[in-house]
Every structure is written in structure tokens, then in C-alpha cells.
Design a protein around this motif. Structure first.
Motif, PDB file in Angstrom:
ATOM      1  N   GLN A 208       0.842  -1.210   0.000  1.00 62.62           N
ATOM      2  CA  GLN A 208       0.000   0.000   0.000  1.00 62.62           C
ATOM      3  C   GLN A 208       0.874   1.255   0.000  1.00 62.62           C
ATOM      4  OE1 GLN A 208      -2.621  -0.389   3.332  1.00 62.62           O
ATOM      5  NE2 GLN A 208      -4.058  -1.820   2.241  1.00 62.62           N
ATOM      6  N   ILE A 209       1.949   1.150   0.862  1.00 66.77           N
ATOM      7  CA  ILE A 209       2.869   2.292   0.899  1.00 66.77           C
ATOM      8  C   ILE A 209       3.503   2.487  -0.478  1.00 66.77           C
ATOM      9  CG2 ILE A 209       5.053   3.127   1.913  1.00 66.77           C
ATOM     10  CD1 ILE A 209       4.206   1.594   4.491  1.00 66.77           C
ATOM     11  N   TYR A 210       3.942   1.336  -1.049  1.00 68.39           N
ATOM     12  CA  TYR A 210       4.571   1.412  -2.362  1.00 68.39           C
ATOM     13  C   TYR A 210       3.577   1.907  -3.402  1.00 68.39           C
ATOM     14  CZ  TYR A 210       7.122  -0.007  -6.532  1.00 68.39           C
ATOM     15  OH  TYR A 210       7.736  -0.027  -7.768  1.00 68.39           O
ATOM     16  N   ASN A 211       2.351   1.534  -3.267  1.00 77.83           N
ATOM     17  CA  ASN A 211       1.313   1.957  -4.203  1.00 77.83           C
ATOM     18  C   ASN A 211       1.070   3.457  -4.091  1.00 77.83           C
ATOM     19  OD1 ASN A 211      -0.707   1.863  -6.109  1.00 77.83           O
ATOM     20  ND2 ASN A 211      -2.261   1.104  -4.683  1.00 77.83           N
ATOM     21  N   SER A 212       1.061   3.912  -2.835  1.00 82.38           N
ATOM     22  CA  SER A 212       0.866   5.363  -2.654  1.00 82.38           C
ATOM     23  C   SER A 212       2.032   6.134  -3.280  1.00 82.38           C
ATOM     24  CB  SER A 212       0.742   5.684  -1.158  1.00 82.38           C
ATOM     25  OG  SER A 212       1.938   5.309  -0.456  1.00 82.38           O
ATOM     26  N   LYS A 213       3.248   5.520  -3.105  1.00 85.53           N
ATOM     27  CA  LYS A 213       4.394   6.147  -3.736  1.00 85.53           C
ATOM     28  C   LYS A 213       4.229   6.169  -5.240  1.00 85.53           C
ATOM     29  CE  LYS A 213       7.917   5.115  -0.230  1.00 85.53           C
ATOM     30  NZ  LYS A 213       9.183   4.403   0.071  1.00 85.53           N
ATOM     31  N   LEU A 214       3.781   5.019  -5.780  1.00 81.77           N
ATOM     32  CA  LEU A 214       3.575   4.964  -7.223  1.00 81.77           C
ATOM     33  C   LEU A 214       2.508   5.958  -7.653  1.00 81.77           C
ATOM     34  CD1 LEU A 214       3.713   1.115  -7.905  1.00 81.77           C
ATOM     35  CD2 LEU A 214       5.417   2.826  -8.582  1.00 81.77           C
ATOM     36  N   GLN A 215       1.538   6.130  -6.841  1.00 81.82           N
ATOM     37  CA  GLN A 215       0.473   7.071  -7.182  1.00 81.82           C
ATOM     38  C   GLN A 215       1.042   8.500  -7.252  1.00 81.82           C
ATOM     39  OE1 GLN A 215      -2.700   6.770  -8.053  1.00 81.82           O
ATOM     40  NE2 GLN A 215      -2.749   4.499  -7.881  1.00 81.82           N
ATOM     41  N   THR A 216       1.861   8.770  -6.276  1.00 79.77           N
ATOM     42  CA  THR A 216       2.471  10.108  -6.284  1.00 79.77           C
ATOM     43  C   THR A 216       3.366  10.263  -7.501  1.00 79.77           C
ATOM     44  OG1 THR A 216       4.239   9.246  -4.841  1.00 79.77           O
ATOM     45  CG2 THR A 216       2.378  10.360  -3.773  1.00 79.77           C
ATOM     46  N   ASP A 217       4.089   9.117  -7.805  1.00 75.03           N
ATOM     47  CA  ASP A 217       4.953   9.161  -8.991  1.00 75.03           C
ATOM     48  C   ASP A 217       4.120   9.339 -10.245  1.00 75.03           C
ATOM     49  OD1 ASP A 217       7.189   8.850  -7.435  1.00 75.03           O
ATOM     50  OD2 ASP A 217       7.255   6.645  -7.685  1.00 75.03           O
ATOM     51  N   VAL A 218       3.014   8.617 -10.302  1.00 69.72           N
ATOM     52  CA  VAL A 218       2.140   8.739 -11.490  1.00 69.72           C
ATOM     53  C   VAL A 218       1.599  10.143 -11.590  1.00 69.72           C
ATOM     54  CG1 VAL A 218      -0.047   7.992 -12.465  1.00 69.72           C
ATOM     55  CG2 VAL A 218       1.536   6.291 -11.573  1.00 69.72           C
ATOM     56  N   THR A 219       1.245  10.715 -10.438  1.00 65.42           N
ATOM     57  CA  THR A 219       0.683  12.078 -10.445  1.00 65.42           C
ATOM     58  C   THR A 219       1.765  13.067 -10.932  1.00 65.42           C
ATOM     59  OG1 THR A 219      -0.739  11.477  -8.576  1.00 65.42           O
ATOM     60  CG2 THR A 219      -0.436  13.826  -9.017  1.00 65.42           C
ATOM     61  N   ALA A 220       2.980  12.831 -10.406  1.00 65.98           N
ATOM     62  CA  ALA A 220       4.074  13.712 -10.832  1.00 65.98           C
ATOM     63  C   ALA A 220       4.351  13.511 -12.307  1.00 65.98           C
ATOM     64  CB  ALA A 220       5.323  13.388 -10.007  1.00 65.98           C
ATOM     65  N   ALA A 221       4.247  12.235 -12.751  1.00 61.78           N
ATOM     66  CA  ALA A 221       4.494  11.953 -14.172  1.00 61.78           C
ATOM     67  C   ALA A 221       3.425  12.625 -15.018  1.00 61.78           C
ATOM     68  CB  ALA A 221       4.484  10.435 -14.401  1.00 61.78           C
ATOM     69  N   HIS A 222       2.213  12.581 -14.564  1.00 57.72           N
ATOM     70  CA  HIS A 222       1.130  13.237 -15.317  1.00 57.72           C
ATOM     71  C   HIS A 222       1.361  14.742 -15.387  1.00 57.72           C
ATOM     72  CE1 HIS A 222      -1.514   9.964 -16.294  1.00 57.72           C
ATOM     73  NE2 HIS A 222      -1.498   9.495 -15.003  1.00 57.72           N
ATOM     74  N   GLU A 223       1.769  15.270 -14.274  1.00 55.84           N
ATOM     75  CA  GLU A 223       2.042  16.707 -14.276  1.00 55.84           C
ATOM     76  C   GLU A 223       3.204  17.026 -15.228  1.00 55.84           C
ATOM     77  OE1 GLU A 223       2.753  17.681 -10.237  1.00 55.84           O
ATOM     78  OE2 GLU A 223       0.608  17.572  -9.680  1.00 55.84           O
ATOM     79  N   THR A 224       4.190  16.140 -15.172  1.00 55.83           N
ATOM     80  CA  THR A 224       5.340  16.331 -16.054  1.00 55.83           C
ATOM     81  C   THR A 224       4.901  16.247 -17.503  1.00 55.83           C
ATOM     82  OG1 THR A 224       6.771  15.342 -14.368  1.00 55.83           O
ATOM     83  CG2 THR A 224       7.640  15.491 -16.620  1.00 55.83           C
ATOM     84  N   ILE A 225       4.025  15.255 -17.799  1.00 61.83           N
ATOM     85  CA  ILE A 225       3.505  15.094 -19.179  1.00 61.83           C
ATOM     86  C   ILE A 225       2.763  16.345 -19.585  1.00 61.83           C
ATOM     87  CG2 ILE A 225       1.859  13.815 -20.601  1.00 61.83           C
ATOM     88  CD1 ILE A 225       2.660  11.343 -18.966  1.00 61.83           C
ATOM     89  N   LYS A 226       1.981  16.849 -18.646  1.00 63.33           N
ATOM     90  CA  LYS A 226       1.231  18.049 -18.982  1.00 63.33           C
ATOM     91  C   LYS A 226       2.179  19.219 -19.283  1.00 63.33           C
ATOM     92  CE  LYS A 226      -2.975  17.010 -16.360  1.00 63.33           C
ATOM     93  NZ  LYS A 226      -3.812  17.373 -15.224  1.00 63.33           N
ATOM     94  N   ARG A 227       3.212  19.295 -18.422  1.00 62.97           N
ATOM     95  CA  ARG A 227       4.158  20.384 -18.660  1.00 62.97           C
ATOM     96  C   ARG A 227       4.881  20.173 -19.982  1.00 62.97           C
ATOM     97  NH1 ARG A 227       5.362  19.792 -13.082  1.00 62.97           N
ATOM     98  NH2 ARG A 227       7.218  18.574 -13.655  1.00 62.97           N
ATOM     99  N   GLY A 228       5.187  18.854 -20.268  1.00 63.01           N
ATOM    100  CA  GLY A 228       5.895  18.563 -21.520  1.00 63.01           C
ATOM    101  C   GLY A 228       5.016  18.893 -22.713  1.00 63.01           C
TER     102      GLY A 228
END
Length: 753
Positions: A208-228
Motif C-alpha cells: 500500500q505504501i509502495y502503491n501510494s508512492k507509485l500514485q504520487t509518482d504517477v501524479t508527478a508523471a502526469h504533471e510532467t507530461i502536462k508540462r511537456g
């Protein structure tokens, strides 16, 4: 007319031709030895030809030749009658033999029936006892067998149950060991599963902890994609440079998503396995509880089966004793069945013997019926021949009737005075009278015993009444002492249809026959007159003015004269003649005449007829199709009773009446004696009664006299006189009856006669 050989063979006897059966092949042939007939036999054709033969003569005025022919004819008739009487006697003898054989056979059959019945009753009692014992034995047997079967079944069930319990006990112990082993392994597995569950929970939390981390990573990745993407519009030139970076980022994202899905699948599989393990644990706990309960119940049943095993030895001994009793009952049943079979065989033999006797009795009955049929046919032929002879001879027929005992008669039995022979030749034709110790026998045309009904009496005269419709003059009169039943014979009892007399019954027959002859074209006219002769004076009983015919100062108001014409017809001047159309009208006139008739009380009769009553019916018949006309006369006469002054105790008017009655009856006796002696002068004019009866006694009329007798011993003297007078009347020859038949003319009316 006598049977002669025809083609070498004798003619058959009349009884054979008449359709009756001859004697059997083993019977004795008919013997005519000692008979005047010899071996002469008659056939039906001979008898019919003899009866219907007419007298023929060349000269009808040659009375000598006619008398010789008549005598020859009468001789042949007597020969035929004598032959028939002998044949009838032989039939009667054969009938007596058959009757005696039948009685003997019936007695034997009755004795056999009684013996068979007694034997049947004994056998039925034995059979009933055997059946009762058999039923009780069978019930006992069934009961014992059922008990034995129940015991055996219970024993088998106990053994099976014991074996099954032992097997189940062994299997349960094995299963219990297995369950215990499984329970230990299950506990170990549960412990390992619990440990694994704890590890999984820890791993899940880390995931669950790892999943939350992945979620944050995915969110950051999405934000990065948006910025890209935002930067892509601005930096198209840097697109190729940024593609490599973008691809690496996508690979990282895909790998992270795939690892997350694998973790979720592992989690679901672990959760399912945990649920299954929990269910198995609950099931194992339930099975353990159930096995414990079964072990307890099996222990209880094992204790019960131990007790049954101890009792099974006693049940086996009881079954053995019951088997011995059943064998004894089987032996008794076999003996009873043998006895029953023997009784059935005996009963069957007796029944066959009874059936044989029954067939013999039926054959004897048939033989007796044949003999009775022959006798009846013979009696009919005898009557026909006898009537033919009487008509040819012109004799007055005489019927004798004895009245039954009345309530006010003396208690002595009439059998002491009268007896009736049972000889077949004179059956119903003869009467014997015992008076002062002497026996007197008389033979008449018919004798009626006291128990004969009015209807049976009328049957004998019905053909004579029919002759009046056929155109003959018919006269029937009743003679006898006071109280002998003359008026009852002629008139009967008023108001009782079963006891109607000859006059009402004759009228009913006449009108019924007239109705039946209408479809043949016959039309009839009837005229009725009724008179009485009282103290030698004629009275009109149908006169509307009764005072005109009574005495007034010793002189009658109207004088009635009797006249006879050349044709034998009788006329009474000024007599009332009434046309009638039905028997009801005539019955009304009879009642009216009965009220007007002179009756009185004497010591011999409560209501004694003090006059001679004469009923006359004149009949004219015309056939419209053939133009034939017949004229007949029916005279029915109830004479006053003869009586002795010493017994009647008559005085005054009764004395004069008695003297007048006795005088007229004495005149009738004088006429009968003169006719019997065939004297030249017959004193018909000595009395009004004999003068009125002249055509009936000395003419061409069919005449019948009823002689009525009283059964009282005190009247034996008068009864003997009446019988002797009747015998003389029966011997009188008054001439051959002649039928009044002619062709109707244009103006034809029946004359009074």
C-alpha cells in the motif's frame, strides 16, 4: 264305421290318432278279450263320421225304416262308447299303475332324501367342526408363524445391527483417528496460515505504501507530461530530444503499473485462500461435534445390543417349541382335509343317486301327464258322444247338486247321507245315498259336490245356453225340496258377483256372444218376460199395475191364458213382454220381479219360494249377409220346493200354498211317468205348470233339470224321492231338438213362443 284291415294293417286306435302317446314297447298290449267289441278299434275319422252321420231314408214317411236305421245307428254308437269305455278303463288302470309306481318311487326318493339330508347334516356338522378346528389351528399357526417370523426378524435385525455397529464403531474409530490427525494438521496449517496472514498483512501494508508512492509518482508523471505537452507547443524544435526522455518515462510508468497489478492479484489470491481455510476450519469443527454425538449414541446402542444378545438364546428356544407345535397342527390339518375329502366323495355319490331318482320321477310324471291327457281327451269324446246320443234319443238331461252345510243346519256330517264313487267310469256322474241302512245308487249326466262353485256349475250348461242363440228352444229348471238351494242355483246371492246364479250368468254370456258375432253380420233382438204360478194362477211379475193380477174377493183382476200353436210355440195372453238391449236392463227387471215374487216363512226355510218362477227370453237373430234368420227361446225356471205338511207346519195361506205346490209337482210327476212309459195320453193339462212346460217336456226342446238336494239327515226321505224322480226324468225321451232356421222375409217378426 268299424275299423277294418287296410292294406294288411289294422287301423290305429282313436287315442293314437288323437295325438296322445301309446304305451311303451315293454308295456302289455291292450286286451279286448271278453268284450263285445272284440278286436274292433275306432279311428278319429270313424268317430267323427259316426257323430256327424245323418239319417237317410228313401221315404221320409217310412217310420219303420227310419226306426231301424236309428236303432242300428244307436247300436254302433253304443259299440263305440263301450269300446271307448274299455279303452278308458285300461288307461285308468295304467294310470293307477303309474301313480302307484310314482308314489313308491316318491316314497323311496323321500326316504333317500331324508337319509341324504340326515347324512348331509351330520357331514355338515363334522365339516363345520373340522372347519372351526382348522380355522383355530390356522389362526394359531398364523399367530405362531407371525411371532416366529417377528422373532427371527428381530434376531436378524439385532445381528445385523450388532455387526453394523461393530463395523461402524471400527470405522468411526479409524475416522476419529484420521479426524484427530487432520485436526492436528489443520491446527498446524492454521498456525502457518496465521503466520502467513500476518506476513501478508505486513506485505500488504508495504504494498500500500509502495502503491501510494507509485500514485504520487504517477501524479508527478502526469504533471510532467502536462508540462511537456505545454512545452511541446513552445519547443517544437526540442521534440526529438525530448522523445527519448518521454519514452523512458513511459516504460517506467508501465512497469510500475504492471507491478502494482501483480501485487493486487496476489492479494486477492491470498484473501481467497484465507476464506477457504476459515470455511474448512468451521467444517472440521462441526464434523468433530457430530462424530462425538455419534460415538455417544453408538455406545448406548452397543449396551442395548449386549442385552438383546443375552435374550436371543431364550427366543431361539421359544421358536423351536413353536416349530414343534406348528408341525403337530400341520398333521392335524392333513387328517381333517382327508376326512373332508372323504365326506365330499360320499356326498357326491349320494347326489348322483338323488339325481338319478329325480330323473326317474320326472319320467313317471311325464307318463302320468300323458295318461291324464288321454283321460281328458277321452272324457271330452265321451261327453260329445253322450250328448249326441241324448239329442238323438231326445232324453232330458239331469244334473244333480248337493248344497253345502249351512250354519243353522244340524251338526251331523252330510257324508253319512251322500257319498260319491271314485270309479273312473262314473266319476262326477254318480251319487250314493244311505237311508235307513240301505244304500241307493243313482247315475246322472253330472253330479256336483257341495264344494263346487257357481262358476263351475255354469260352465257345464254354457253350451246349452249357446244353443238358444243358435236357434234352439232351451229349458233349464230347478227341482227339489224346500231349502235345497234351487233359488241359489238359479239366481245366486244378490250383491255378491262371485255367487251369481245361472240366470245372471246366462244373460252375460248371451250378450257377450252377441257382441262377438256382430262382425260376422249377425244382429239380434231380445224380448224378456217373467211370470209366476201361484196357487194355480199366473201372475205377471213385470206388470206395471200389480193390483190387476192379485186376488180381490177371491177373483183375479186379469186372467192369463196359455196357448200352444202348431209350431210348438207358447203364448200367454196379456203377458208383459219387454225389449232389452243389455244385461243391465235384464238385471233391473230381475230385481223388480224378485220384489214381486211370493215368498213366505216356514219351519223348513226362512224365505221359502211359494210359487213357480218362469223367466223367458226370446231371441231373434238375422245375418244381414246370408239372410239367415234364427229364432231361439231360453226358459229358466225356479220351481217351488216340495214339502211335507208335517215338517213345514204350514197353516192358513201357507197351507193353501203348500197344497197347490204339491199338486202341481204331482202333476209334473204324472207327466214324467207317462212320458217314461210312452203312454198315448200325457196329462199336461192337469196343472198350469205342466201345461206351460209342454213344449219343453214333450216337444223339440233341449231340456235340462237340476235336482237339488239337502245334506241334512232329517231330509233324507225327501232327497230320496227327489233322486228317484230325477232318475225317471233322465229316462224320458221327448224327441230330437229342432233348430228354428229360415230365410228372412220382408215382414218377419219373432212370434211369442
Amino acid at each position: 264305421m268299424i275299423g277294418t284291415p287296410n292294406n294288411g294293417r289294422l287301423r290305429l286306435a282313436f287315442s293314437l290318432v288323437n295325438g296322445s302317446q301309446d304305451l311303451g314297447p315293454d308295456s302289455t298290449p291292450v286286451s279286448h278279450a271278453g268284450s263285445e267289441c272284440g278286436a274292433i278299434e275306432f279311428t278319429r275319422e270313424d268317430v267323427e263320421a259316426l257323430v256327424s252321420e245323418k239319417m237317410k231314408s228313401k221315404n221320409k214317411f217310412n217310420y219303420k225304416e227310419r226306426c231301424e236305421n236309428m236303432m242300428e245307428y244307436i247300436k254302433r254308437l253304443r259299440l263305440c262308447i263301450r269300446w271307448f269305455q274299455e279303452l278308458e278303463g285300461e288307461y285308468a288302470f295304467e294310470q293307477e299303475k303309474l301313480r302307484s309306481a310314482l308314489e313308491l318311487t316318491e316314497r323311496r326318493c323321500y326316504e333317500m332324501e331324508m337319509a341324504l339330508k340326515n347324512k348331509d347334516e351330520e357331514m355338515n356338522l363334522i365339516i363345520l367342526e373340522l372347519r372351526n378346528s382348522l380355522a383355530s389351528l390356522q389362526e394359531q399357526l398364523v399367530k405362531e408363524e407371525s411371532e416366529k417370523k417377528a422373532a427371527m426378524d428381530s434376531l436378524v435385525k439385532e445381528k445385523e445391527a450388532r455387526d453394523s455397529i461393530e463395523r461402524s464403531k471400527a470405522s468411526l474409530s479409524e475416522e476419529l483417528d484420521k479426524v484427530r490427525a487432520e485436526l492436528d494438521s489443520a491446527n498446524q496449517r492454521i498456525e502457518s496460515i496465521n503466520d502467513m496472514y500476518k506476513l501478508l498483512q505486513e506485505y500488504n501494508s508495504s504494498l500500500q505504501i509502495y502503491n501510494s508512492k507509485l500514485q504520487t509518482d504517477v501524479t508527478a508523471a502526469h504533471e510532467t507530461i502536462k508540462r511537456g505537452e505545454k512545452e511541446r507547443l513552445a519547443a517544437v524544435e526540442n521534440l526529438h530530444n525530448l522523445r527519448g526522455e518521454h519514452k523512458s518515462l513511459q516504460d517506467q510508468l508501465t512497469s510500475s503499473i504492471a507491478s502494482q497489478d501483480g501485487v493486487m492479484k496476489q492479494k486477492d489470491a491470498l484473501l481467497n485462500e484465507v476464506a477457504c481455510l476459515r470455511m474448512e476450519l468451521h467444517q472440521i469443527k462441526d464434523d468433530r461435534d457430530q462424530y462425538q454425538q455419534q460415538a455417544q449414541s453408538l455406545a448406548v446402542e452397543a449396551s442395548k445390543y449386549k442385552e438383546l444378545a443375552t435374550n436371543s438364546s431364550g427366543l431361539e428356544e421359544k421358536c423351536l417349541s413353536q416349530g414343534n407345535q406348528i408341525q403337530i397342527l400341520h398333521d392335524q390339518l392333513a387328517v381333517a382335509e382327508r376326512k373332508l375329502q372323504m365326506s365330499d366323495t360320499f356326498a357326491l355319490e349320494k347326489r348322483k343317486e338323488f339325481e338319478g331318482q329325480k330323473e326317474i320321477i320326472e319320467e313317471l310324471h311325464k307318463c302320468l301327464e300323458d295318461a291324464e291327457f288321454k283321460l281328458i281327451e277321452g272324457e271330452k269324446l265321451r261327453k260329445k258322444l253322450h250328448n249326441t246320443i241324448l239329442e238323438l234319443k231326445g232324453n232330458i238331461r239331469v244334473f244333480c247338486r248337493v248344497r253345502p252345510q249351512l250354519a243353522d243346519d244340524s251338526s251331523s256330517n252330510h257324508g253319512k247321507v251322500f257319498s260319491y264313487p271314485t270309479v273312473m267310469e262314473y266319476l262326477d256322474r254318480s251319487i250314493d245315498m244311505t237311508h235307513n241302512g240301505q244304500k241307493h245308487s243313482f247315475i246322472f249326466d253330472k253330479v256336483f259336490m257341495p264344494d263346487v262353485s257357481q262358476e263351475e256349475v255354469f260352465v257345464e250348461i254354457s253350451q246349452l245356453v249357446q244353443s238358444a242363440l243358435d236357434g234352439y228352444k232351451v229349458c233349464i229348471f230347478a227341482y227339489g225340496q224346500t231349502g235345497s238351494g234351487k233359488t241359489y242355483t238359479m239366481m245366486g246371492k244378490p250383491g255378491q258377483p262371485d255367487e251369481k246364479g245361472l240366470i245372471p250368468r246366462s244373460l252375460e254370456q248371451i250378450f257377450q256372444t252377441i257382441q262377438a258375432l256382430q262382425h260376422q253380420g249377425w244382429r239380434y233382438e231380445m224380448q224378456v218376460s217373467m211370470l209366476e204360478i201361484y196357487n194355480e194362477t199366473i201372475r205377471d211379475l213385470l206388470s206395471t199395475n200389480r193390483d190387476s193380477s192379485r186376488f180381490e174377493n177371491g177373483v183375479t183382476g186379469k186372467q192369463y191364458m196359455i196357448k200352444h200353436d202348431a209350431n210348438g210355440n207358447t203364448q200367454v195372453s196379456d203377458l208383459t213382454i219387454v225389449d232389452v238391449q243389455s244385461s243391465r236392463e235384464v238385471s233391473f227387471l230381475l230385481d223388480r220381479a224378485a220384489q214381486s215374487r211370493s215368498v213366505g216363512r216356514t219351519q223348513m226355510n226362512e224365505q221359502s219360494s211359494r210359487s213357480h218362477f218362469v223367466f223367458t227370453m226370446r231371441i231373434t237373430g238375422v245375418n244381414e249377409s246370408t239372410e239367415q234368420q234364427v229364432q231361439g227361446v231360453l226358459n229358466l225356471i225356479d220351481l217351488a220346493g216340495s214339502e211335507r205338511l208335517s215338517k213345514s207346519g204350514s197353516t192358513g195361506d201357507r197351507l193353501k200354498e203348500t197344497q197347490a205346490i204339491n199338486k202341481s209337482l204331482s202333476s209334473l210327476a204324472d207327466v214324467i211317468f207317462a212320458l217314461a212309459k210312452k203312454e198315448d195320453h200325457v196329462p199336461f193339462r192337469n196343472s198350469k205348470l205342466t201345461y206351460l212346460l209342454q213344449p219343453c217336456l214333450g216337444g223339440d226342446s233341449k231340456t235340462l233339470m237340476f235336482v237339488n238336494l239337502s245334506p241334512e239327515p232329517s231330509s233324507a226321505g225327501e232327497s230320496l224321492c227327489s233322486l228317484r224322480f230325477a232318475a225317471r226324468v233322465n229316462a224320458c225321451e221327448i224327441g230330437t231338438p229342432r233348430r228354428q232356421l229360415n230365410i228372412r222375409t220382408s215382414n218377419s217378426r219373432l212370434s211369442y213362443g
